[in-house]
Motif scaffolding. Structure first.
Motif, PDB file in Angstrom:
ATOM      1  N   ASP A   1       0.842  -1.197   0.000  1.00  0.00           N
ATOM      2  CA  ASP A   1       0.000   0.000   0.000  1.00  0.00           C
ATOM      3  C   ASP A   1       0.876   1.246   0.000  1.00  0.00           C
ATOM      4  OD1 ASP A   1      -2.310   1.400   0.009  1.00  0.00           O
ATOM      5  OD2 ASP A   1      -3.010   0.718   1.968  1.00  0.00           O
ATOM      6  N   ASP A   2       0.323   2.332  -0.468  1.00  0.00           N
ATOM      7  CA  ASP A   2       0.993   3.635  -0.434  1.00  0.00           C
ATOM      8  C   ASP A   2       2.403   3.535  -0.998  1.00  0.00           C
ATOM      9  OD1 ASP A   2      -1.299   4.223   0.888  1.00  0.00           O
ATOM     10  OD2 ASP A   2      -0.374   4.276   2.873  1.00  0.00           O
TER      11      ASP A   2
ATOM     12  N   GLU B   1      -4.171   4.098  -6.996  1.00  0.00           N
ATOM     13  CA  GLU B   1      -5.300   4.543  -6.178  1.00  0.00           C
ATOM     14  C   GLU B   1      -5.499   6.047  -6.283  1.00  0.00           C
ATOM     15  OE1 GLU B   1      -4.600   3.079  -2.210  1.00  0.00           O
ATOM     16  OE2 GLU B   1      -2.840   4.334  -1.959  1.00  0.00           O
TER      17      GLU B   1
ATOM     18  N   ASP C   1       0.720   5.172  -4.586  1.00  0.00           N
ATOM     19  CA  ASP C   1       0.077   6.034  -3.598  1.00  0.00           C
ATOM     20  C   ASP C   1      -0.733   7.130  -4.271  1.00  0.00           C
ATOM     21  OD1 ASP C   1      -0.365   6.837  -0.885  1.00  0.00           O
ATOM     22  OD2 ASP C   1       0.777   8.642  -1.443  1.00  0.00           O
TER      23      ASP C   1
HETATM   24 CA    CA Z   1      -3.156   3.720  -0.021  1.00  0.00          CA
END
Ligand code: CA
Ligand code: C2E
Ligand code: CA
Length: 823
Positions: free
Chosen positions: A716-717, A773, A739
């Motif tokens: 993630d990110d 995202e 991210d």
């Molecule tokens: Ca994220």
């Protein structure tokens, strides 16, 4: 590590087999013993009954004999006795002083040895050849005697009446056999035909009844015996072939099988529970085992009171001066309660340790009663050796020098009673450069920033500059009001903000600052605590991407109070089930369908329902509440995955660092997948790259274990972490999520585009999937898809929705319409 698990399995199997063999033997033995006891009791009571029937018969017949004697003359007796006793009757006679006279007048002489006992008894048992000197007849007879008159009867028929077809022996306490129903066996002593009759004869002397196992030359027998009350010193011994009952009945086999089956079920159940426990235990402890064996980092174990119950070699070596301390709180400035929250924390050493100022402590619950602490000491200065006061790269004074200066300031009671401030300056966007250009570039950059700072910092104020850690600097303002210090810092930040090409690279760096102001005469914190407060102020700022100045007292205390309130509310929220999971669609550009959903936490509470989970999750991570919340999220997501099974979509779950490092994490997920009957391939876990890279081998191992279950791991990110993207290939992962920050700035910011390009080409080379995202508009959508991004997530496709919203999105086989995509 895989290998170890295999070995563990093999060893377990060997033990299990050995155990089963032992169990079978035991089962056989015990069912044999059990059945033997059962048979013994049966035979014994049969023998007792037979003996008392035999004895009663004799007593009844004897009283008939007496009444017949009374009512008949000697002559009449011969005629009547056969009718009273029918076929058992053999003969009648009188006893003279020197001998024995038959009914037909023939006189026989007693054998010397038997005469006495014979006279003494009213009922007795003998053969003629035992009684008379000139007789050869060996047939056993029962003699009824009254005064000088007697009758004799067929002993075998008496026994047959009582005992029927049994193999029986009438014996005296010394083992002398008087009558033997086993016709093939010779008369004589029991010892002649049994190996170990000693025991029986001993018992015959000692007691009146019993049962023994006798061993003949080739077989076992049950020997049950009872005293025949009617005849003095006579025992009825009943001999039964052991094998008749024990083998051919088949009962033992049945007992054994039942026993074994039950035991095996128990063993399998126990084995299952234990193997489950051990696998997870093993996996979770892999790090400890690993690190313990290689002894790389200091590890200690404490109990719930903080008492040190174990320290590894490195611990002992590193913290030598603490070897006599009993409690962890004697070493670190931290409370046990804080450690038991099981959340990683930074703690300072109570006493100064040459190379270290503090440590990052990662507490893990490793057993019912103990907590393992992984301790990563941080060095006073990344680049300084020991007490050196200068940072080797930037040649600025380092934390050692800062400590020295501040101690002096605080210690000098007369000269400096005024107000002072310590500020921490952090380079916010250093990770961008780290990601893009690697560590050498970043070192150069820091050097440049340091030299610029040196120039800029100079003012009319008394201020000194230090380089604390990689991306952080410290300013010490002596005798300066906090307002002036703040103004001065703003000047410095503005300088970096405005001068785009302040550095020769043409790169803009953003700094943020945290200030702690204090009065020298009332301050109780030490130099490092003061530094820590300034750092907390610096980190407390929430909109982390912009230059900002936070003052410890005003902002931080307020925030701290807010956080305490949130922390309390969180506890209540868990109890009241106020949490809910929303889902945001992940769109597959290749299939043009929804491929999955990311679960996002929502707090249905009037006070917080507009707050981003990011806010309270930070608090929950600090308070430890994240573990309970995380459990809810995981189970909820798995349940949803089950409900959506037929749509073939995946559910992504956000996992906090403190969740992964906990004991039993892998097992918890495994158990829930089994409980809800969900295939691992339906689940993705989103973890941040920092977790995956910077913690320790354990996390990578756990992630791999989960991947073995089919679970996908998403980073993630991605791109915001501290590591270089090249670490990617070291990780057990399936996808990276670009991210939102990069996507958001994509159009305006060429660095964001550069990073996205780099991530995409890396991912392509390393064959990872990429999820972008925060895709909000067509420009972003096109930019990403044109460069090979397969999965997209963002408001443009769908906002996070509740479960009904999910069903609506999946209605058209997951083919959703959004914005201009279809035009
Ligand atoms: Ca994220
Ligand atoms: P995240 O994992 O990066 O989640 C994505 C966040 O971006 C979500 O915010 C989502 O609503 C938001 N987002 C998605 N698309 C767009 C877009 O196009 N534009 C904009 N402006 N925002 C978009 P949210 O729901 O507020 O979550 C914030 C963070 O809180 C998450 O960031 C995640 O780190 C954390 N979080 C959320 N739920 C959980 C959870 O169940 N467990 C854990 N540990 N963390 C969670
Ligand atoms: Ca996420």
């Amino acid at each position: 590590m895989k290998k170890r698990t295999t070995w563990l399995t093999i060893i377990t199997l060997i033990f299990l087999s050995l155990f089963l063999v032992t169990m079978s033997l035991t089962a056989n033995r015990y069912s044999r013993i059990f059945y033997e006891n059962y048979v013994s009791e049966l035979l014994f009571s049969e023998n007792k009954n037979a003996t008392s029937r035999f004895s009663n018969r004799l007593n009844i017949d004897y009283s008939h004999f007496l009444s017949t004697l009374e009512s008949n003359t000697n002559e009449e007796l011969n005629a009547n006795l056969p009718y009273v006793f029918n076929h058992k009757y053999k003969g009648y006679g009188t006893i003279e002083s020197d001998g024995f006279v038959y009914e037909n007048g023939v006189k026989k002489l007693f054998k010397e040895t038997y005469s006495n006992t014979f006279y003494d008894q009213s009922i007795t048992l003998f053969s003629h050849n035992q009684l008379f000197s000139d007789e050869t007849d060996e047939v056993m007879h029962i003699y009824f005697i009254k005064n000088n008159r007697f009758g004799y009867f067929d002993a075998k028929l008496y026994l047959k009446d009582s005992i029927l077809e049994k193999k029986y022996v009438l014996t005296q306490p010394n083992g002398l056999v008087l009558f033997n129903g086993m016709t093939s066996e010779p008369m004589g002593n029991l010892n002649n035909y049994f190996k170990d009759t000693e025991a029986v004869t001993q018992e015959l002397i000692a007691g009146d009844e019993g049962i023994s196992k006798l061993n003949s030359v080739d077989a076992y027998y049950f020997a049950s015996y009872s005293k025949v009350e009617a005849i003095n010193g006579l025992y009825l011994l009943d001999i039964t072939d052991y094998d008749d009952y024990m083998y051919y009945s088949g009962t033992v086999a049945v007992f054994s099988i039942i026993f074994i089956v039950i035991m095996e079920i128990v063993v399998i159940l126990v084995g299952f529970v234990f193997s489950n426990f051990f696998t997870s235990f093993y996996r979770d402890l892999e790090v400890s085992i690993h690190d313990l064996s290689s002894n790389r980092i200091p590890i200690a174990k404490i109990n719930h009171k903080g008492k040190l119950i174990y320290r590894n070699k490195t611990f002992k070596k590193t913290f030598d001066q603490h070897k006599h301390d009993k409690f962890i709180t004697d070493i670190f400035d931290i409370t046990t309660t804080e450690l038991l929250k099981l959340v990683p924390v930074n703690a300072w050493f109570i006493r100064t340790i040459i190379d270290f100022s503090g440590a990052r402590i990662i507490p893990i619950k490793t057993s019912m009663f103990s907590y393992t602490l992984l301790i990563y000491p941080f060095i006073s200065d990344d680049n300084a050796q020991g007490e050196a006061p200068i940072n080797a790269i930037t040649e600025l004074p380092n934390l050692n020098k800062y400590r020295y200066d501040l101690d002096e300031l605080l210690g000098s009671d007369s000269t400096a009673v005024g107000k002072h401030s310590v500020a921490v300056l952090k380079i916010i966007n250093l990770h961008y450069f780290n990601a893009l250009k690697g560590i050498d570039f970043v070192d150069g950059l820091i050097k440049k920033i340091a030299s610029r700072l040196k120039e800029v910092v100079i003012s009319e104020l008394d201020v000194s500059l230090y380089h604390s850690f990689n991306n952080a600097f410290v300013l010490l303002y002596k005798n300066v009001d906090v307002i002036d210090a703040k103004r001065d810092i703003k000047r410095i930040l503005d300088y970096f903000d405005s001068e785009v090409s302040v550095l020769d690279y043409g790169i803009q760096v953003n700094l943020k600052a945290g200030i702690y102001a204090f009065n020298a005469n009332v301050e109780t914190s030490g130099a490092l605590m003061i530094y820590e407060k300034a750092r907390i102020a610096c980190d407390s700022d929430s909109n982390g991407e912009f230059s900002s100045i936070s003052v410890y007292d005003v902002v931080t205390d307020l925030r701290k109070k807010q956080q305490e309130q949130i922390s309390k509310d969180l506890e209540m929220a868990i109890k009241r089930n106020e949490f809910e999971l929303y889902y945001q669609a992940q769109y597959d550009y290749k299939t043009k369908k929804v491929a999955g959903f990311e679960g996002l936490l929502r707090w249905s509470n009037r006070k917080y329902d507009r707050t981003s989970p990011q806010e309270y999750i930070k608090v929950a991570e600090k308070s430890g509440a994240i573990l309970k919340i995380g459990e809810f999220v995981i189970e909820e997501a798995i349940k949803t995955a089950k409900k959506l099974e037929s749509f073939g979509v995946t559910i992504s779950i956000n996992i906090s660092p403190s969740q992964i490092i906990q004991f039993g994490f892998v097992k918890k997920i495994t158990d829930l997948l089994i409980k809800h009957d969900v295939d691992g391939s339906r689940i993705c876990l989103e973890v941040t790259e920092d977790v995956a890279i910077t913690t320790f081998s354990d996390v990578a191992y756990k992630l791999q274990s989960l991947r073995d279950l089919g679970v996908s791991i998403h980073i993630d990110d991605f791109g915001t972490g501290r590591s270089s993207l090249l670490y990617l290939k070291e990780l057990p992962i399936d996808s990276v999520k670009i991210d939102r920050g990069f996507v958001m700035n994509l159009q305006e910011d060429r660095y964001s585009r550069a990073i996205i390009d780099m991530i995409l080409s890396l991912a392509k080379n390393l064959e990872f999937d990429v999820i972008a995202e925060g895709v909000e508009d067509q420009f972003q959508f096109d930019y990403l898809t044109e460069r090979g991004t397969r999965y997209l997530q963002g408001y443009m496709i769908s906002k996070p929705v509740d479960y009904n919203g999910v069903l609506a999105l999946l209605k058209n086989n997951g083919r959703i319409k959004f914005k201009k995509e279809d035009e």
